[in-house]
Design a protein around this motif. Structure first.
Motif, PDB file in Angstrom:
ATOM      1  N   MET A 208       0.823  -1.208   0.000  1.00  0.00           N
ATOM      2  CA  MET A 208       0.000   0.000   0.000  1.00  0.00           C
ATOM      3  C   MET A 208       0.861   1.263   0.000  1.00  0.00           C
ATOM      4  N   LEU A 209       1.905   1.263   0.815  1.00  0.00           N
ATOM      5  CA  LEU A 209       2.765   2.448   0.897  1.00  0.00           C
ATOM      6  C   LEU A 209       3.502   2.692  -0.421  1.00  0.00           C
ATOM      7  N   LEU A 210       3.985   1.622  -1.043  1.00  0.00           N
ATOM      8  CA  LEU A 210       4.711   1.765  -2.299  1.00  0.00           C
ATOM      9  C   LEU A 210       3.794   2.260  -3.422  1.00  0.00           C
ATOM     10  N   HIS A 211       2.568   1.771  -3.456  1.00  0.00           N
ATOM     11  CA  HIS A 211       1.616   2.274  -4.453  1.00  0.00           C
ATOM     12  C   HIS A 211       1.228   3.724  -4.160  1.00  0.00           C
ATOM     13  N   SER A 212       1.009   4.031  -2.893  1.00  0.00           N
ATOM     14  CA  SER A 212       0.617   5.392  -2.525  1.00  0.00           C
ATOM     15  C   SER A 212       1.717   6.396  -2.836  1.00  0.00           C
ATOM     16  N   ALA A 213       2.958   5.954  -2.779  1.00  0.00           N
ATOM     17  CA  ALA A 213       4.080   6.850  -3.055  1.00  0.00           C
ATOM     18  C   ALA A 213       4.014   7.420  -4.467  1.00  0.00           C
ATOM     19  N   ARG A 214       3.415   6.665  -5.395  1.00  0.00           N
ATOM     20  CA  ARG A 214       3.337   7.117  -6.788  1.00  0.00           C
ATOM     21  C   ARG A 214       2.085   7.956  -7.071  1.00  0.00           C
ATOM     22  N   ARG A 215       1.234   8.058  -6.103  1.00  0.00           N
ATOM     23  CA  ARG A 215      -0.058   8.705  -6.316  1.00  0.00           C
ATOM     24  C   ARG A 215       0.035  10.141  -6.844  1.00  0.00           C
ATOM     25  N   PRO A 216       0.951  10.989  -6.335  1.00  0.00           N
ATOM     26  CA  PRO A 216       0.991  12.372  -6.828  1.00  0.00           C
ATOM     27  C   PRO A 216       1.296  12.485  -8.322  1.00  0.00           C
ATOM     28  N   ALA A 217       1.900  11.433  -8.893  1.00  0.00           N
ATOM     29  CA  ALA A 217       2.296  11.496 -10.304  1.00  0.00           C
ATOM     30  C   ALA A 217       1.322  10.776 -11.225  1.00  0.00           C
ATOM     31  N   ARG A 218       0.271  10.195 -10.675  1.00  0.00           N
ATOM     32  CA  ARG A 218      -0.606   9.335 -11.472  1.00  0.00           C
ATOM     33  C   ARG A 218      -1.595  10.088 -12.345  1.00  0.00           C
ATOM     34  N   THR A 219      -1.892  11.332 -12.000  1.00  0.00           N
ATOM     35  CA  THR A 219      -2.870  12.093 -12.786  1.00  0.00           C
ATOM     36  C   THR A 219      -2.332  13.485 -13.100  1.00  0.00           C
ATOM     37  N   ARG A 220      -2.805  14.034 -14.209  1.00  0.00           N
ATOM     38  CA  ARG A 220      -2.480  15.405 -14.586  1.00  0.00           C
ATOM     39  C   ARG A 220      -3.459  16.363 -13.921  1.00  0.00           C
ATOM     40  N   LEU A 228       2.572   4.652 -16.011  1.00  0.00           N
ATOM     41  CA  LEU A 228       3.760   4.540 -15.165  1.00  0.00           C
ATOM     42  C   LEU A 228       5.019   4.998 -15.887  1.00  0.00           C
ATOM     43  N   ALA A 229       5.173   4.614 -17.139  1.00  0.00           N
ATOM     44  CA  ALA A 229       6.399   4.948 -17.873  1.00  0.00           C
ATOM     45  C   ALA A 229       6.546   6.444 -18.093  1.00  0.00           C
ATOM     46  N   GLU A 230       5.430   7.183 -18.056  1.00  0.00           N
ATOM     47  CA  GLU A 230       5.475   8.615 -18.330  1.00  0.00           C
ATOM     48  C   GLU A 230       5.426   9.470 -17.060  1.00  0.00           C
ATOM     49  N   GLN A 231       5.347   8.852 -15.906  1.00  0.00           N
ATOM     50  CA  GLN A 231       5.202   9.620 -14.667  1.00  0.00           C
ATOM     51  C   GLN A 231       6.478  10.365 -14.312  1.00  0.00           C
ATOM     52  N   ASP A 232       6.296  11.546 -13.711  1.00  0.00           N
ATOM     53  CA  ASP A 232       7.417  12.337 -13.194  1.00  0.00           C
ATOM     54  C   ASP A 232       7.837  11.719 -11.867  1.00  0.00           C
ATOM     55  N   ARG A 233       8.936  10.984 -11.871  1.00  0.00           N
ATOM     56  CA  ARG A 233       9.347  10.252 -10.674  1.00  0.00           C
ATOM     57  C   ARG A 233       9.835  11.170  -9.577  1.00  0.00           C
ATOM     58  N   GLY A 234      10.083  12.425  -9.927  1.00  0.00           N
ATOM     59  CA  GLY A 234      10.416  13.400  -8.900  1.00  0.00           C
ATOM     60  C   GLY A 234       9.243  13.711  -7.987  1.00  0.00           C
ATOM     61  N   LEU A 235       8.035  13.376  -8.434  1.00  0.00           N
ATOM     62  CA  LEU A 235       6.848  13.602  -7.611  1.00  0.00           C
ATOM     63  C   LEU A 235       6.568  12.443  -6.665  1.00  0.00           C
ATOM     64  N   TRP A 236       7.249  11.322  -6.851  1.00  0.00           N
ATOM     65  CA  TRP A 236       7.014  10.176  -5.976  1.00  0.00           C
ATOM     66  C   TRP A 236       7.471  10.497  -4.557  1.00  0.00           C
ATOM     67  N   ASP A 237       6.755   9.975  -3.590  1.00  0.00           N
ATOM     68  CA  ASP A 237       7.029  10.243  -2.177  1.00  0.00           C
ATOM     69  C   ASP A 237       8.133   9.298  -1.687  1.00  0.00           C
ATOM     70  N   THR A 238       9.332   9.821  -1.577  1.00  0.00           N
ATOM     71  CA  THR A 238      10.481   8.984  -1.208  1.00  0.00           C
ATOM     72  C   THR A 238      10.378   8.471   0.231  1.00  0.00           C
ATOM     73  N   ARG A 239       9.705   9.229   1.085  1.00  0.00           N
ATOM     74  CA  ARG A 239       9.544   8.776   2.474  1.00  0.00           C
ATOM     75  C   ARG A 239       8.699   7.509   2.527  1.00  0.00           C
ATOM     76  N   LEU A 240       7.591   7.497   1.781  1.00  0.00           N
ATOM     77  CA  LEU A 240       6.746   6.304   1.752  1.00  0.00           C
ATOM     78  C   LEU A 240       7.470   5.123   1.100  1.00  0.00           C
ATOM     79  N   ILE A 241       8.256   5.426   0.059  1.00  0.00           N
ATOM     80  CA  ILE A 241       9.013   4.356  -0.600  1.00  0.00           C
ATOM     81  C   ILE A 241       9.997   3.720   0.377  1.00  0.00           C
ATOM     82  N   ALA A 242      10.726   4.559   1.110  1.00  0.00           N
ATOM     83  CA  ALA A 242      11.712   4.031   2.059  1.00  0.00           C
ATOM     84  C   ALA A 242      11.040   3.186   3.132  1.00  0.00           C
TER      85      ALA A 242
END
Length: 381
Positions: A208-220, A228-242
């Protein structure tokens, strides 16, 4: 008023009433009435002990209901004396409520609704809004669910796997109405992880945390989906990923692999790639092999076909797809993607349009329609 605190102590209050003589349905109704009273009273007069306040008010509501029901006079004799005031009992029965609300006799939809009410502390209105159904419909669903489990005895361990599937269903609903169900699912899974030492609970929380980390980049900004391939990975939540990766490593270290750990490992590999091109698709295919071995899930096989297409080329992906039921959700969209990768825009455009017509929600339909339009425009150009 701290609504999160209210929701967090609801399971304990329900179980306190249960130990005092209330059945599950009556206890849950009384607690819901106490929550309504808390919303009215607490902003101006917050209690020093919120749990004790809720127990006292819910117990009075339960006694009122018993006394008003002449068909329950025999039960009234057992519960007529209100316990002396004092600190609320501290025993945590949350885990039993999880098992009760995810009882095998309930349908998945009913189990989800009952879990959100009894464990999550959400109101019927909030749940109905989240699932886009009339409040009366949701009230009936919850009422039927409570009747179904009202006589169930919890004198043996429940099925953790069923509880986890219910929580995952909640998570996948995402956000609707005024309740963020993804966040609520994470909160409930954290609560479950605190109550039970189980590697799959940890694995689900990591997923859940790993999926939620990508949430800010999932929609325009316009609400359209970003693949996924086009998402801005700078928007991913690194705290949740860690946090997700740490939890996953702890779960895998116990060497009792389960489906949610395998899914979390796949999500972690996506999170670890700095760019889409750096994704370790070979490892992802290996993890999908494990997931298929564990579950036999057609959906896992479908996702594996995508991964094979990335690791070994689109022809290999199409070969992996060939043995699957075309009626599977997203099957047509996956076929469209692999045909486009294989240099067949005509077939891909047709399949994207077909997939759009069967899409389960507006955002996905719009995305697939745009994919078809893009390929058709390219041919005309």
């Amino acid at each position: 008023m701290d609504e999160a605190l209210l929701r967090a102590i609801v399971p304990t209050v329900i179980r306190v009433l249960g130990r005092r003589g209330a059945d599950f349905a009556a206890a849950e109704d009384a607690v819901q009435e106490a929550l309504v009273e808390a919303v009215r009273v607490w902003p101006d007069d917050p209690p020093r002990d919120p749990r004790a306040w809720l127990v006292a008010v819910a117990w009075r509501r339960f006694l009122d209901a018993v006394r008003a029901d002449t068909s329950r006079r025999r039960r009234e004799e057992l519960v007529d004396d209100e316990p002396a005031p004092g600190p609320a009992e501290t025993r945590d029965d949350t885990l039993q409520l999880y098992f009760l609300c995810a009882h095998p006799s309930l349908t998945p939809a009913s189990a989800v609704a009952l879990t959100l009410r009894a464990v999550g502390g959400l109101t019927t209105r909030q749940i109905a809004q989240a699932y886009l159904v009339p409040e009366a419909t949701m009230a009936q669903r919850i009422s039927r669910s409570k009747r179904t489990v009202s006589g169930v005895r919890l004198d043996r361990p429940g099925d953790v796997a069923t509880v986890l599937r219910v929580l995952y269903l909640v998570f996948n609903e995402g956000y609707s109405g005024d309740v963020d169900l993804a966040a609520e699912a994470i909160r409930l899974t954290r609560q479950l992880a605190a109550a039970i030492d189980h590697e799959e609970v940890t694995g689900l929380l990591a997923l859940m945390l790993l999926h939620s980390a990508r949430r800010p980049a999932r929609t325009r900004p316009d609400g359209s989906l970003v693949p996924l391939a086009e998402q801005d990975r700078g928007l991913w939540d690194t705290r949740l990923i860690a946090e997700g990766v740490d939890l996953l490593q702890a779960a895998l270290g116990r060497d009792r692999l389960g489906e949610f750990q395998a899914q979390a490992a796949i999500a972690a590999l996506h999170a670890d790639a700095r760019t889409a091109a750096e994704t370790d698709w070979v490892q992802i295919v290996e993890w999908y092999d494990e997931l298929v071995r564990l579950t036999g899930s057609p959906v896992a096989r479908l996702n594996r076909a995508v991964a094979v297409g990335e690791a070994d080329g689109p022809r290999a992906g199409l070969a992996a797809l060939a043995g699957l039921d075309p009626a599977l959700p997203r099957h047509t969209a996956v076929a469209a993607y692999l045909h486009e990768r294989d240099g067949d825009p005509v077939t891909a455009a047709r399949l994207y349009a077909e997939a759009a017509r069967a899409a389960p929600n507006l955002a996905e339909r719009d995305h697939l329609t745009r994919q078809a339009a893009r390929l058709n425009a390219g041919r005309r150009g």
